[in-house]
Scaffold this motif. Structure first.
Motif, PDB file in Angstrom:
ATOM      1  N   ILE A  59       1.259  -1.179  -0.034  1.00  0.00           N
ATOM      2  CA  ILE A  59       0.570   0.107   0.056  1.00  0.00           C
ATOM      3  C   ILE A  59       0.503   1.130  -0.379  1.00  0.00           C
ATOM      4  O   ILE A  59       1.867   2.017   0.946  1.00  0.00           O
ATOM      5  CB  ILE A  59      -0.770  -0.305   1.115  1.00  0.00           C
ATOM      6  CG1 ILE A  59      -2.008  -0.894   1.169  1.00  0.00           C
ATOM      7  CG2 ILE A  59      -2.031   1.413   0.630  1.00  0.00           C
ATOM      8  CD1 ILE A  59      -2.755  -1.836   0.035  1.00  0.00           C
ATOM      9  N   THR A  60       0.480   2.200  -0.771  1.00  0.00           N
ATOM     10  CA  THR A  60       0.862   3.266  -0.852  1.00  0.00           C
ATOM     11  C   THR A  60       0.522   4.812  -0.795  1.00  0.00           C
ATOM     12  O   THR A  60      -1.340   4.301  -1.302  1.00  0.00           O
ATOM     13  CB  THR A  60       2.467   3.869  -2.165  1.00  0.00           C
ATOM     14  OG1 THR A  60       3.612   2.684  -2.310  1.00  0.00           O
ATOM     15  CG2 THR A  60       2.477   5.129  -2.150  1.00  0.00           C
ATOM     16  N   GLN A 104      -0.374  -0.883  -3.903  1.00  0.00           N
ATOM     17  CA  GLN A 104       0.343  -0.345  -5.155  1.00  0.00           C
ATOM     18  C   GLN A 104       0.623  -1.113  -6.234  1.00  0.00           C
ATOM     19  O   GLN A 104       1.035  -2.781  -5.396  1.00  0.00           O
ATOM     20  CB  GLN A 104       1.327   0.452  -4.587  1.00  0.00           C
ATOM     21  CG  GLN A 104       3.061   0.566  -5.190  1.00  0.00           C
ATOM     22  CD  GLN A 104       4.734  -0.231  -4.172  1.00  0.00           C
ATOM     23  OE1 GLN A 104       4.791   0.148  -3.329  1.00  0.00           O
ATOM     24  NE2 GLN A 104       5.197  -0.421  -5.439  1.00  0.00           N
ATOM     25  N   GLU A 105       0.290  -0.858  -7.365  1.00  0.00           N
ATOM     26  CA  GLU A 105       0.391  -2.257  -8.443  1.00  0.00           C
ATOM     27  C   GLU A 105       1.921  -2.446  -9.011  1.00  0.00           C
ATOM     28  O   GLU A 105       1.937  -3.021 -10.032  1.00  0.00           O
ATOM     29  CB  GLU A 105      -0.561  -1.603  -9.670  1.00  0.00           C
ATOM     30  CG  GLU A 105      -2.090  -2.227  -8.530  1.00  0.00           C
ATOM     31  CD  GLU A 105      -3.251  -1.298  -9.410  1.00  0.00           C
ATOM     32  OE1 GLU A 105      -4.008  -3.053 -10.213  1.00  0.00           O
ATOM     33  OE2 GLU A 105      -3.206  -0.780 -10.662  1.00  0.00           O
ATOM     34  N   THR A 106       2.127  -0.582  -9.310  1.00  0.00           N
ATOM     35  CA  THR A 106       3.713  -1.185 -10.636  1.00  0.00           C
ATOM     36  C   THR A 106       5.015  -1.054  -8.598  1.00  0.00           C
ATOM     37  O   THR A 106       4.955  -0.998  -7.652  1.00  0.00           O
ATOM     38  CB  THR A 106       3.812   0.279 -10.658  1.00  0.00           C
ATOM     39  OG1 THR A 106       3.722   1.765  -9.899  1.00  0.00           O
ATOM     40  CG2 THR A 106       2.335   0.690 -11.700  1.00  0.00           C
ATOM     41  N   GLY A 107       6.229  -1.623  -9.914  1.00  0.00           N
ATOM     42  CA  GLY A 107       7.682  -1.689  -9.004  1.00  0.00           C
ATOM     43  C   GLY A 107       8.568  -2.495  -9.923  1.00  0.00           C
ATOM     44  O   GLY A 107       8.001  -2.830 -11.429  1.00  0.00           O
ATOM     45  N   ALA A 144       7.339  -5.883 -15.307  1.00  0.00           N
ATOM     46  CA  ALA A 144       7.471  -5.729 -14.032  1.00  0.00           C
ATOM     47  C   ALA A 144       6.259  -5.293 -13.488  1.00  0.00           C
ATOM     48  O   ALA A 144       5.572  -4.070 -13.870  1.00  0.00           O
ATOM     49  CB  ALA A 144       9.030  -5.097 -13.372  1.00  0.00           C
ATOM     50  N   ALA A 145       6.151  -5.767 -11.779  1.00  0.00           N
ATOM     51  CA  ALA A 145       4.808  -5.045 -10.733  1.00  0.00           C
ATOM     52  C   ALA A 145       5.696  -4.984  -9.483  1.00  0.00           C
ATOM     53  O   ALA A 145       6.583  -5.034  -8.820  1.00  0.00           O
ATOM     54  CB  ALA A 145       3.530  -6.156 -11.164  1.00  0.00           C
ATOM     55  N   ALA A 146       4.515  -4.302  -8.926  1.00  0.00           N
ATOM     56  CA  ALA A 146       4.604  -4.723  -6.850  1.00  0.00           C
ATOM     57  C   ALA A 146       4.076  -6.230  -7.016  1.00  0.00           C
ATOM     58  O   ALA A 146       3.637  -6.802  -6.992  1.00  0.00           O
ATOM     59  CB  ALA A 146       3.460  -4.028  -6.837  1.00  0.00           C
ATOM     60  N   SER A 174       1.979 -11.237  -8.701  1.00  0.00           N
ATOM     61  CA  SER A 174       2.133  -9.431  -8.479  1.00  0.00           C
ATOM     62  C   SER A 174       0.867  -9.424  -9.412  1.00  0.00           C
ATOM     63  O   SER A 174       0.076 -10.426  -9.446  1.00  0.00           O
ATOM     64  CB  SER A 174       3.205  -8.938  -9.352  1.00  0.00           C
ATOM     65  OG  SER A 174       3.189  -9.596 -11.073  1.00  0.00           O
ATOM     66  N   ALA A 175      -0.174  -8.873  -9.222  1.00  0.00           N
ATOM     67  CA  ALA A 175      -1.104  -8.216  -9.758  1.00  0.00           C
ATOM     68  C   ALA A 175      -1.066  -7.083 -10.255  1.00  0.00           C
ATOM     69  O   ALA A 175      -0.700  -5.731 -10.049  1.00  0.00           O
ATOM     70  CB  ALA A 175      -2.800  -8.910  -9.011  1.00  0.00           C
TER      71      ALA A 175
END
Length: 426
Positions: A167-168, A173-176, A186-188, A411-412
């Motif tokens: 959570i941001t 938070q989905e990106t990462g 890539a994603a969170a 990830s999602a």
């Protein structure tokens, strides 16, 4: 206007009949792990579809675009593979100490059939994120910044899943920068824990090994094999953890273990052999009473083949080194070789690897002598798209093995949200 055009216009007009409008249903299209599915809040469904039964199945089939004899699901949201022909229904949990109830429907592509017999481990990662987006989780459980621990009740199999959702600034938070083989971008990272994925053993009952054995034999009809016509019996480890799964050795069925999708899915004889293994194994596991019933239980059990670690080129063209993995695993889903690995099958892999003497454990310990085979707390296995690490905590209870937790990272991401439209006749 020419006479020909006038006549054509008249013919079309005379054949017109009034039809009902399409209805629209709030929905979210999400990727979870290496799968995609259409997500619904239970209360957003039409009243008739809020209960299990024919009306619900008919709605989900129409949403996904099944049955489609062309195998493309062009007139629906499905992607014409088992990984992309999925639906999820979520609601506030009716269970103590849980946040959300999660119901998974695997939609057949060419048949009018929704299989409710198992879970989707990949989409489990998306369940936690969707639950927050949809307001199904109490706000007090969501930090402003940090990790939201979402307690999921998997209603298909009556098991608990814990999703660790980043959570941001109060939002998911989905990106990462977390990379997952089988997913392009890539994603969170979302940690997923499957709690007690196998039933606890009871005195006199086989527990998570339904036959009571770590290794069994499956007898196949004459002529099923593409090669090795003299082979009639195949060794198998049958396990119910994460999802009921049948593991066989690649070499016992004429393969190496480094195969990609095209080596299997274009071979009708090979698919027939795998389905025979699956159906006969399902009877031995007590999941069905006769092999003919396997057609109405396509989602479970899964069938997979294992081999010692070996070098190979993944479907993306990346070199996978044997030194980076413990074993190779290939699994089939809904009658086709999976492009990566199902999350629930990964749980079965991690669990079987943790138990000395299973075919998965033996493949992972292929460089060891039989006297030194030990449980594996985690394995990194190679699949067609790359590698995946899964851990499992196993223990013996009353001289029988069980697993208390299996964990992996996925990830999602939300791909689209709004409404799906379907003809009112559905």
């Amino acid at each position: 206007m020419t006479p020909e055009l006038t006549q054509s216009s008249e013919r079309k007009s005379s054949g017109h009949k009034p039809h009902k409008h399409q209805i629209k249903v709030p929905a979210t299209y999400m990727r979870g792990g290496t799968s995609k599915g259409v997500f619904f809040s239970l209360t957003d469904l039409p009243l008739a579809a809020q209960q299990a039964g024919a009306a619900r199945d008919a709605l989900l089939l129409r949403v996904i675009g099944s049955p489609d004899p062309y195998g493309k699901q062009t007139d629906g949201m499905g992607g014409a593979t088992s990984s992309t022909s999925k639906t999820v229904i979520l609601s506030k949990s009716t269970q103590d100490n849980h946040d959300v109830d999660y119901l998974f429907g695997q939609v057949a592509i060419d048949k009018a059939f929704v299989d409710w017999s198992g879970n989707c481990g990949n989409l489990s990662a998306a369940v936690g994120a969707f639950s927050i987006h949809a307001g199904l989780v109490d706000a007090s459980r969501i930090p402003e910044n940090g990790i939201a621990v979402i307690r999921i009740w998997q209603a298909n199999i009556s098991k608990t899943i814990i999703a660790h959702v980043p959570i941001t600034n109060g939002e998911v938070q989905e990106t990462g920068d977390f990379e997952l083989d089988g997913v392009t971008f890539a994603a969170a990272e979302i940690g997923v824990d499957f709690i007690d994925p196998a039933d606890k053993p009871k005195p006199g009952e086989p527990g998570m090994f339904p036959t009571g054995n770590l290794v069994d034999e499956i007898s196949l009809p004459v002529g099923v094999f593409n090669q090795g016509a003299d082979v009639r019996k195949v060794r198998a480890t049958m396990i119910c953890a994460g999802i009921p799964t049948i593991f066989v050795n690649a070499e016992d069925i004429g393969y190496q273990g480094d195969e990609l999708q095209e080596a299997i899915n274009g071979d009708a004889k090979a698919l027939e052999m795998f389905e025979s293994l699956r159906a006969i194994g399902a009877v031995q596991m007590g999941l069905i009473g006769h092999v003919d019933e396997a057609q109405s239980r396509q989602h479970t059990p899964k069938i997979a083949f294992v081999s010692p670690a070996m070098d190979y080129i993944s479907s993306s063209g990346t070199q996978v080194a044997s030194s980076d993995i413990d074993l190779n695993v290939r699994a089939l889903s809904m009658g086709k070789l999976h492009h990566a690995m199902m999350g629930t099958a990964a749980v079965a892999i991690g669990t079987a690897a943790a138990v000395p003497g299973t075919l998965v454990n033996l493949a992972a310990n292929s460089g060891s002598s039989s006297s030194s085979i030990m449980p594996r707390e985690a394995v990194n296995f190679g699949h067609p798209s790359g590698t995946l690490k899964v851990g499992a905590e196993a223990e013996q209870v009353n001289d029988q093995w069980t697993v208390t937790k299996a964990s992996m990272s996925r990830s999602a991401r939300i791909l689209m949200e709004g409404w799906v439209r379907i003809p009112d006749e559905s």
